[in-house]
Design a protein around this motif. Sequence first.
Motif, PDB file in Angstrom:
ATOM      1  N   LEU A 162      27.196   1.131  21.969  1.00 56.70           N
ATOM      2  CA  LEU A 162      25.959   1.866  21.685  1.00 56.70           C
ATOM      3  C   LEU A 162      26.297   3.279  21.232  1.00 56.70           C
ATOM      4  O   LEU A 162      26.999   4.012  21.922  1.00 56.70           O
ATOM      5  N   SER A 163      25.801   3.672  20.072  1.00 54.65           N
ATOM      6  CA  SER A 163      26.046   5.027  19.569  1.00 54.65           C
ATOM      7  C   SER A 163      25.083   6.014  20.212  1.00 54.65           C
ATOM      8  O   SER A 163      24.083   5.635  20.814  1.00 54.65           O
ATOM      9  N   ARG A 164      25.401   7.285  20.079  1.00 56.16           N
ATOM     10  CA  ARG A 164      24.489   8.313  20.568  1.00 56.16           C
ATOM     11  C   ARG A 164      23.243   8.301  19.686  1.00 56.16           C
ATOM     12  O   ARG A 164      23.352   8.406  18.466  1.00 56.16           O
ATOM     13  N   GLN A 165      22.094   8.177  20.304  1.00 57.55           N
ATOM     14  CA  GLN A 165      20.851   8.123  19.540  1.00 57.55           C
ATOM     15  C   GLN A 165      19.775   8.944  20.231  1.00 57.55           C
ATOM     16  O   GLN A 165      19.692   8.959  21.458  1.00 57.55           O
ATOM     17  N   LYS A 166      18.958   9.587  19.426  1.00 51.15           N
ATOM     18  CA  LYS A 166      17.855  10.360  19.977  1.00 51.15           C
ATOM     19  C   LYS A 166      16.834   9.416  20.597  1.00 51.15           C
ATOM     20  O   LYS A 166      16.626   8.303  20.130  1.00 51.15           O
ATOM     21  N   GLY A 167      16.200   9.876  21.631  1.00 51.41           N
ATOM     22  CA  GLY A 167      15.139   9.107  22.260  1.00 51.41           C
ATOM     23  C   GLY A 167      15.582   8.228  23.410  1.00 51.41           C
ATOM     24  O   GLY A 167      14.744   7.640  24.092  1.00 51.41           O
ATOM     25  N   LEU A 168      16.898   8.128  23.631  1.00 54.15           N
ATOM     26  CA  LEU A 168      17.396   7.278  24.711  1.00 54.15           C
ATOM     27  C   LEU A 168      17.766   8.083  25.953  1.00 54.15           C
ATOM     28  O   LEU A 168      18.243   7.527  26.949  1.00 54.15           O
ATOM     29  N   GLY A 169      17.581   9.390  25.880  1.00 53.91           N
ATOM     30  CA  GLY A 169      17.759  10.242  27.048  1.00 53.91           C
ATOM     31  C   GLY A 169      19.159  10.263  27.625  1.00 53.91           C
ATOM     32  O   GLY A 169      20.154  10.053  26.934  1.00 53.91           O
ATOM     33  N   ASP A 170      19.211  10.508  28.940  1.00 51.03           N
ATOM     34  CA  ASP A 170      20.492  10.621  29.632  1.00 51.03           C
ATOM     35  C   ASP A 170      21.300   9.334  29.575  1.00 51.03           C
ATOM     36  O   ASP A 170      22.534   9.367  29.649  1.00 51.03           O
TER      37      ASP A 170
END
Length: 216
Positions: free
Chosen positions: A105-113
Motif C-alpha cells: 500500500l502506497s502513501r495516500q491522502k485520506g487514509l490517515g494514520d
Amino acid sequence: MMQKIVVFQQNGSARTKIEGMNKIGEKRFFIETVDIDGPLPEIIDDTSDYLPATLEADLVLDYLKHRDLSDDLSRLCKEMGIPMVASGKKITTGDAICPPTCCTLSRQKGLGDYAELFGAPEVRVTTKDDRIKEVRVIRGAPCAATWLAAEKINGMPVEEALTRFGLEVQFGCTANPAAWDPLWGKSSVHVAADIHSAALKTALKKEAADKKKEQD
C-alpha cells in the motif's frame, strides 16, 4: 484523535492484522471488528443479511473472503464517503483501494494514520564494522512482520542481513503463500519478501551516502 477503523473479516481472517495494528499502533487506532462467520452460499444476491446498512468509520479494511460481500461493502463505503482498503483483491465496484498485499500500500491522502504507519516498508539503518547496528522501522506490514524481521537482523553482517530480512518477513507473513498473483508473477508472500529486501537495500544506500557526505 484516534482513527476509527472498521475491519470486516470472515472466520478470523484479519486476526493477525488486528493484533499487529494494536501492537504497533498503540493508541493511534480505535478498531471495531465485524465478524461474518460460518459457511456462506457460493452466490449472495442480497448481502443485507450480512453487511450493515450504514457505517461510521474513518477507514474500512476488507478481509472478507466472499467476493459478493466485498463488492457490496465497497459500494456502501463509497455511498458513505469512507475510504476502503482491500488488499489482494480486484474489486471493480465503488472506490476500493486494492494493493497486491497489505505491505504494498502506497502513501495516500485520506487514509490517515493507518497509511502513515502501514504499507510499503520504509526503514532506516545504522551499520558499524559491516554489521547491522540498528534498524528503525518507519512504515511496515500491519501484521507486524516488518518489525519482527527488523529485530532478527540486528547484529548481523550486512550481506547476510540483505537476504535474511526478506526471509524473516516471509516467516512472519500471514498471507496465503498459494495466492499466486499473475501481475507480479509470484505469491503474495514472495512479494512481501522482495519489497522488504528492496527497502533494506535502499536504507543501506542512504546510510552509505550520508556517511560519505559527513566525510567530504
